[in-house]
Design a protein around this motif. Structure first.
Motif, short mmCIF file in Angstrom:
data_model
loop_
_atom_site.label_atom_id
_atom_site.label_comp_id
_atom_site.label_asym_id
_atom_site.label_seq_id
_atom_site.Cartn_x
_atom_site.Cartn_y
_atom_site.Cartn_z
N GLY A 195 0.75 -1.65 -0.20
CA GLY A 195 0.12 0.35 0.32
C GLY A 195 0.87 0.74 -0.05
N PHE A 196 0.22 2.56 0.26
CA PHE A 196 0.64 3.65 0.87
C PHE A 196 1.89 3.20 1.07
CE2 PHE A 196 2.02 8.29 2.32
CZ PHE A 196 2.00 8.54 1.12
N ASN A 197 3.19 4.01 1.06
CA ASN A 197 4.73 3.46 1.61
C ASN A 197 5.22 2.54 2.02
OD1 ASN A 197 6.31 6.03 1.63
ND2 ASN A 197 6.14 6.98 4.00
N ARG A 198 4.73 1.21 1.17
CA ARG A 198 4.85 0.28 1.09
C ARG A 198 4.43 -0.30 2.20
NH1 ARG A 198 9.76 -0.91 -1.69
NH2 ARG A 198 10.40 0.98 -3.19
N ARG A 199 2.97 -0.31 2.84
CA ARG A 199 3.04 -0.12 4.31
C ARG A 199 2.57 -1.57 3.62
NH1 ARG A 199 -2.48 -1.26 3.39
NH2 ARG A 199 -4.10 -0.25 3.02
N PRO A 200 2.07 -3.13 4.88
CA PRO A 200 2.17 -4.56 3.99
C PRO A 200 0.24 -4.07 4.11
CG PRO A 200 1.99 -3.95 6.53
CD PRO A 200 3.00 -2.70 5.77
N ILE A 201 -0.56 -5.39 3.83
CA ILE A 201 -2.05 -5.59 3.86
C ILE A 201 -2.37 -5.62 4.82
CG2 ILE A 201 -1.78 -6.11 1.12
CD1 ILE A 201 -2.12 -8.75 1.82
N THR A 202 -3.77 -5.17 5.33
CA THR A 202 -4.22 -5.53 6.32
C THR A 202 -5.19 -6.79 6.50
OG1 THR A 202 -6.49 -4.25 5.40
CG2 THR A 202 -5.04 -2.70 6.07
N ASP A 203 -5.95 -7.57 7.64
CA ASP A 203 -5.99 -8.80 7.63
C ASP A 203 -7.65 -8.15 6.47
OD1 ASP A 203 -4.14 -9.11 9.31
OD2 ASP A 203 -5.38 -9.11 11.26
N GLN A 204 -8.33 -7.00 6.69
CA GLN A 204 -9.37 -7.48 6.09
C GLN A 204 -9.11 -7.53 4.66
OE1 GLN A 204 -12.13 -3.40 6.74
NE2 GLN A 204 -13.81 -5.02 5.83
N GLU A 205 -8.02 -6.55 3.84
CA GLU A 205 -7.58 -7.14 2.83
C GLU A 205 -7.28 -8.09 2.41
OE1 GLU A 205 -6.15 -2.27 2.20
OE2 GLU A 205 -4.50 -3.31 2.61
N ARG A 206 -6.34 -8.77 3.45
CA ARG A 206 -6.00 -10.43 2.97
C ARG A 206 -6.73 -11.09 2.34
NH1 ARG A 206 -1.16 -12.34 4.43
NH2 ARG A 206 -0.52 -10.33 5.12
N ARG A 207 -8.37 -11.33 2.90
CA ARG A 207 -9.02 -11.79 3.51
C ARG A 207 -9.58 -11.81 2.47
NH1 ARG A 207 -10.01 -10.42 9.26
NH2 ARG A 207 -11.47 -8.37 8.15
N PHE A 208 -9.69 -10.57 1.77
CA PHE A 208 -10.65 -10.69 -0.21
C PHE A 208 -9.80 -11.05 -0.71
CE2 PHE A 208 -10.18 -8.05 -3.75
CZ PHE A 208 -12.35 -8.37 -4.06
N LEU A 209 -8.25 -11.06 -0.63
CA LEU A 209 -7.26 -11.47 -1.93
C LEU A 209 -7.76 -13.31 -1.04
CD1 LEU A 209 -4.39 -9.14 -1.38
CD2 LEU A 209 -5.72 -9.35 -3.56
N MET A 210 -7.78 -13.57 -0.11
CA MET A 210 -7.52 -14.94 -0.07
C MET A 210 -9.02 -16.07 -1.16
SD MET A 210 -4.84 -16.12 1.36
CE MET A 210 -5.17 -17.37 1.39
N GLN A 211 -9.90 -14.54 -0.73
CA GLN A 211 -10.94 -15.45 -1.14
C GLN A 211 -11.34 -15.02 -3.14
OE1 GLN A 211 -14.70 -12.57 -0.21
NE2 GLN A 211 -16.05 -13.41 -2.31
N TRP A 212 -10.26 -14.30 -3.07
CA TRP A 212 -10.35 -13.64 -5.19
C TRP A 212 -9.35 -14.82 -5.47
CZ3 TRP A 212 -5.41 -11.96 -6.88
CH2 TRP A 212 -5.14 -11.68 -8.16
N GLY A 213 -8.56 -14.84 -4.41
CA GLY A 213 -7.30 -16.72 -4.91
C GLY A 213 -7.90 -17.65 -4.81
N ARG A 214 -8.79 -17.91 -4.68
CA ARG A 214 -9.14 -18.83 -4.41
C ARG A 214 -10.56 -19.29 -5.44
NH1 ARG A 214 -9.70 -18.51 1.34
NH2 ARG A 214 -12.04 -17.85 0.93
N GLU A 215 -11.00 -18.30 -6.03
CA GLU A 215 -11.72 -18.22 -7.29
C GLU A 215 -10.75 -18.38 -8.71
OE1 GLU A 215 -15.55 -15.92 -7.16
OE2 GLU A 215 -15.93 -16.01 -5.24
#
Length: 412
Positions: free
Chosen positions: A385-405
């Protein structure tokens, strides 16, 4: 026989005289006989002459009168020079004459100019004749709209302030021609209120010496007639107040050139102008220039659009977020700058098929940068994210769902 050496009695009182009533031969004495807003009469006495200079602008009468003979001489430059010739190192103070506060030997040119120019005479009678080396510079504006001229004359602290007020007169009267007197007065009123100390609209470079000054509304005009549909009052407020709050003590032609450049860069980069009145102009201009320069480098990679076409099926919209597939190199350049990281450096690898760049965005604002994803094969190996921030838990959950599909491994 009486002595020849008789001592004569001498009285001191025989030598006491009023020197103020004796005109020294060859030296003239000047006296103000009359003065008011427009008119004045000056008496000039020598040991042999007694003459009066009569300047009655209100009546259109200008002459020199011989007080001894009553002879009237029409005022000409030569006779005026002769009348004032003894003011070599001095002056006559005129306390009530609106257009001429001090009379010098060098005042001959100005006096002759005023009495021989109908427009200057008219301005003089209306008490708006500007005290400057060349008052005729202002006559074009008096002729254009005398009511407006009178209003700004009474409004401005100084009509001859070359850095602020005089420089804006051509702009004010250009606005009057194009938009009407109300808009011209709006500019004038805001100018008086503004803390800006100097404005220069002259597109060709301002020049002046003690006898001439040249300004034009060039830069202001260029902005207003540009294809960017600039709002007049908003732009006036922007240059007079917003820029001052941003640290501008003066606004010169370099700003106007950069401003037009900033608008054009947005048009070229986005296909439209997103922001016309930035809160931090210098920063926004430099950021926009960086985006454009990076986009030019990225545009050299001809395979970018083809490579990203192959992953268009990975686009996705779910709970609160979405996955956006960039289609143009400009999008990567903007993403890197918006999030303050170096995604633009991956363009060659993207074009070569080594990896792909995707965007994680909020579903409600898919146009706003949030997280940049690097896809290598079937795996997301970077997410920043901005200034190289790591993703949040909420963003990770969304990515995991997207990744599965989409059969994508999330390795961040």
């Amino acid at each position: 026989m009486a002595s020849e050496n008789v001592t004569k009695t001498v009285s001191l009182k025989d030598y006491i005289i009023d020197m103020g009533n004796v005109a020294v031969k060859g030296i003239a004495q000047y006296e103000v006989v009359l003065e008011n807003n427009t008119d004045f009469i000056i008496k000039r006495r020598t040991a042999t002459t007694d003459r009066e200079l009569v300047i009655l602008v209100s009546k259109g009468l200008y002459y020199i009168k011989d007080c001894k003979t009553g002879h009237i001489e029409e005022l000409k430059e030569q006779s005026l020079n002769s009348f004032l010739r003894d003011l070599k190192d001095g002056m006559i103070v005129l306390h009530q004459v609106h257009w001429l506060s001090n009379l010098y030997r060098e005042s001959v040119g100005l006096i002759m100019q005023v009495i021989n120019d109908e427009c200057l005479t008219d301005m003089c009678r209306h008490n708006v004749l500007v005290k400057s080396f060349d008052p005729s510079w202002y006559t074009r504006y008096w002729k254009q709209n005398s009511k407006l001229f009178t209003r700004i004359y009474n409004m401005f602290p100084s009509m001859v302030d070359r850095k602020k007020y005089q420089a804006c007169i051509p702009v004010i009267f250009w606005i009057e021609e194009q938009y009407g007197a109300n808009e011209a007065v709006y500019f004038a009123e805001k100018l008086v209120q503004s803390g800006i100390m100097e404005l220069d609209f002259n597109d060709y470079g301002r020049y002046f010496n003690e006898h001439e000054v040249s300004y034009d509304p060039g830069c202001f005009l260029k902005v207003m007639v540009s294809p960017f549909r600039i709002n007049l009052r908003r732009f006036i407020d922007y240059i007079l107040f917003d820029l001052y709050a941003q640290g501008y003590a003066k606004v010169t032609k370099s700003f106007f050139n950069e401003y037009l450049d900033y608008l054009q860069m947005q048009q070229d980069f986005y296909g439209k102008v997103k922001e016309k009145y930035p809160a931090h102009f210098k920063t926004e201009h430099d950021v926009m220039a960086l985006k454009v320069n990076q986009a030019k480098l990225l545009a050299a990679c001809e395979n970018f659009e083809q490579q990203n076409e192959s992953i268009k099926d990975l686009a996705y919209s779910g709970s609160g977020y979405c996955i956006v597939i960039p289609t143009k190199p400009e999008e990567l350049a903007e993403e890197g700058i918006n999030l303050s990281h170096c995604v633009g450096q991956y363009i060659e690898r993207v074009a070569g098929g080594e990896c792909h760049i995707l965007f994680l965005r909020r579903r409600g604002t898919p146009e706003r940068s949030l997280v940049t994803l690097q896809l290598s094969g079937k795996q997301i190996c970077q997410a920043q994210g901005f200034n190289r921030r790591p993703i949040t838990d909420q963003e990770r959950r969304f990515l995991m769902q997207w990744g599965r599909e989409k059969d994508i491994q999330i390795a961040v």
